[in-house]
Design an enzyme around this catalytic site. Structure first.
Site, mmCIF file in Angstrom:
data_model
loop_
_atom_site.group_PDB
_atom_site.id
_atom_site.type_symbol
_atom_site.label_atom_id
_atom_site.label_comp_id
_atom_site.label_asym_id
_atom_site.label_seq_id
_atom_site.Cartn_x
_atom_site.Cartn_y
_atom_site.Cartn_z
ATOM 1 N N HIS A 1 40.473 16.001 38.635
ATOM 2 C CA HIS A 1 39.945 14.916 39.448
ATOM 3 C C HIS A 1 40.999 14.358 40.403
ATOM 4 O O HIS A 1 40.726 14.132 41.590
ATOM 5 C CB HIS A 1 39.426 13.797 38.528
ATOM 6 N N CYS B 1 46.883 32.109 38.707
ATOM 7 C CA CYS B 1 47.069 30.750 38.185
ATOM 8 C C CYS B 1 47.752 30.701 36.828
ATOM 9 O O CYS B 1 48.154 29.623 36.382
ATOM 10 C CB CYS B 1 45.719 30.042 38.101
ATOM 11 N N HIS C 1 44.127 25.008 31.819
ATOM 12 C CA HIS C 1 44.268 25.137 33.261
ATOM 13 C C HIS C 1 43.086 24.512 33.989
ATOM 14 O O HIS C 1 41.929 24.845 33.727
ATOM 15 C CB HIS C 1 44.399 26.615 33.635
ATOM 16 N N HIS D 1 47.541 18.700 21.031
ATOM 17 C CA HIS D 1 47.191 18.456 22.428
ATOM 18 C C HIS D 1 46.905 19.787 23.121
ATOM 19 O O HIS D 1 47.511 20.815 22.791
ATOM 20 C CB HIS D 1 48.325 17.726 23.154
ATOM 21 N N ASN E 1 42.748 21.763 41.738
ATOM 22 C CA ASN E 1 43.326 22.963 41.133
ATOM 23 C C ASN E 1 44.647 23.258 41.828
ATOM 24 O O ASN E 1 44.672 23.775 42.949
ATOM 25 C CB ASN E 1 42.349 24.130 41.283
ATOM 26 N N HIS F 1 46.464 40.758 29.060
ATOM 27 C CA HIS F 1 46.196 41.346 30.376
ATOM 28 C C HIS F 1 44.995 42.276 30.269
ATOM 29 O O HIS F 1 45.016 43.235 29.503
ATOM 30 C CB HIS F 1 47.429 42.113 30.874
#
Length: 446
Positions: free
Chosen positions: A374, A178, A345, A341, A378, A257
């Site tokens: 919402h 993702c 994710h 802002h 995802n 990572h």
């Protein structure tokens, strides 16, 4: 120096031709080296997020009814999925692909290609229409999709569809989870440092059709409840003329990572269950591992974005802990002083809750993430762009504002991108929130 000194210097140079030539040569050489080696600014001209058609919506009752009618899930698994849906933070208007609306579902290769074409071409058509950039002008193409990697590749499908030029530098990133959207943007940034006067397009998506899990292992059922259809297409440029119309400038990318650690490596893992059914398993240690990756990432990011006062406090707490081996809780810098802002994710309610708590954010800072989860669920690597589109639709992005996009992904990775608004940003035409922004924010059931 006064006027007399300048006059004496000029007279001296008049009679020293060699000095003048050497000085001029050194000056020209220095300027040339500076111009050739300085980092070129990377501008985000515009981006587009795909909004699926209404007939692909999957409200709770339809999702559960279809899951029951497939007869692949036992009663315990159906109840588990129901509870996950109730606690997930997803609303009633998220989307699943066409193949999942059939009974039984039709997860074929052809259906997966259709899903990929629908979302990628939908986002790109919108992007090209809004920017008036011709496909032939694109010099770099980066596509990321973690679980669906056919041959020819997704990037080749785009090249074929839009008849992109033969010398285009195209890349297809697979299996990177993702957070691959930030990785793709980082790759495009590096390529734009090398290749002059060109455009780069970054397409971020995930494919659900062939990656739905039809078994009863609880840890592999969670992605069924969270992942939904989505895609983003981002146009980047290194052309100096584009700063006039660009929305943002890329300021920093920081990548972490944790794949060297075995637990982190296996916490999001594609595998087969004991019945031979393939799915993605989520470890119970996922949130702890994500927290460790976040800590490493912000330790790198903090010194380059935080004011000096916050850096000193953070560094002092680390020194005390290291030197005196004291049980001192590390100081959490106030990232609200560095960013206006936050695009966290939208991996799930727990992910957003954890970052809101750990980074000491206010509800307004995580509103875009919660509302994106919402409304769209995802959508994997594209979720951070739906969140940015939400803030634009609300009219919150002002000139000079800094936006922090942060994403987590299998491997395990935590990646950050920092953008600076070049103007007061208005939402682009046909944005994902265009028909519903007035309904948000909605009150979520705790």
């Amino acid at each position: 120096m006064d006027l007399y000194d300048i006059q004496q210097l000029w007279l001296h140079l008049q009679y020293n031709l060699v000095s003048v030539i050497i000085c001029s040569a050194v000056l020209v050489f220095g300027l040339t080296v500076y111009i050739m080696t300085r980092p070129r600014p990377v501008y985000l001209v515009d981006y587009a997020c795909y909004r699926p058609p209404d007939h692909l919506k999957a409200p709770y009752h339809r999702f559960m009814e279809h899951s029951r009618l497939t007869q692949d899930f036992d009663d315990s698994s159906l109840e588990f999925q129901r509870k996950i849906l109730e606690r997930s933070g997803l609303g009633e208007e998220t989307y699943v692909p066409e193949a999942m609306h059939y009974i039984p579902p039709r997860p074929s290769m052809a259906a997966a290609r259709e899903e990929a074409e629908q979302v990628m071409y939908g986002a790109l058509d919108n992007l090209f229409a809004n920017t008036h950039v011709k496909p032939k002008d694109i010099g770099i193409l980066v596509v990321n999709c973690s679980l669906f990697n056919p041959t020819p590749s997704l990037s080749a499908m785009i090249v074929n569809k839009y008849k992109l030029r033969g010398n285009i530098r195209s890349f297809n990133l697979g299996g990177m989870g993702c957070s691959a959207g930030v990785i793709a943007a980082d790759l495009a940034k590096d390529l734009l440092q090398i290749h002059r006067n060109t455009y780069a397009v970054v397409v971020s998506t995930e494919n659900i059709t062939q990656n739905w899990y039809f078994g009863n292992k609880k840890s592999m059922l969670i992605p069924n409840c969270l992942f939904r259809v989505g895609c983003s297409a981002v146009l980047l440029s290194n052309k100096s003329a584009d700063w006039r119309r660009a929305k943002y400038k890329l300021v920093h990318v920081v990548r972490t990572h944790r794949g060297a650690d075995d637990k982190a490596f296996r916490c999001v893992y594609q595998e087969q269950d004991d019945k031979g059914k393939t799915g993605v398993s989520l470890s119970k240690d996922l949130m702890a591992i994500a927290g460790g990756a976040l800590k490493t990432n912000i330790t790198t990011l903090g010194p380059i974005v935080l004011p000096i006062s916050e850096q000193l406090l953070f560094f002092s707490s680390l020194v005390v802990k290291k030197l005196f081996n004291a049980n001192v809780k590390p100081y959490i810098p106030d990232f609200k002083l560095a960013f206006d802002h936050f695009c966290i994710h939208a991996g799930g309610r727990a992910v957003i809750d954890e970052l809101e708590k750990n980074l000491q954010l206010l509800p307004i800072h995580v509103e875009a993430s919660r509302m994106t989860l919402h409304r769209f669920g995802n959508t994997s690597s594209s979720s951070i762009w739906y969140e940015l589109a939400y803030m634009e639709a609300k009219g919150r992005i002002r000139k000079g504002n800094r936006v922090w996009q942060i994403a987590f992904g299998s491997g395990f990775k935590c990646n950050s991108a920092v953008w600076e608004a070049l103007r007061n940003v208005k939402p682009s035409r046909n944005g994902p929130w265009e028909d519903c922004i007035d309904k948000y924010p909605v009150k979520l059931v705790s």
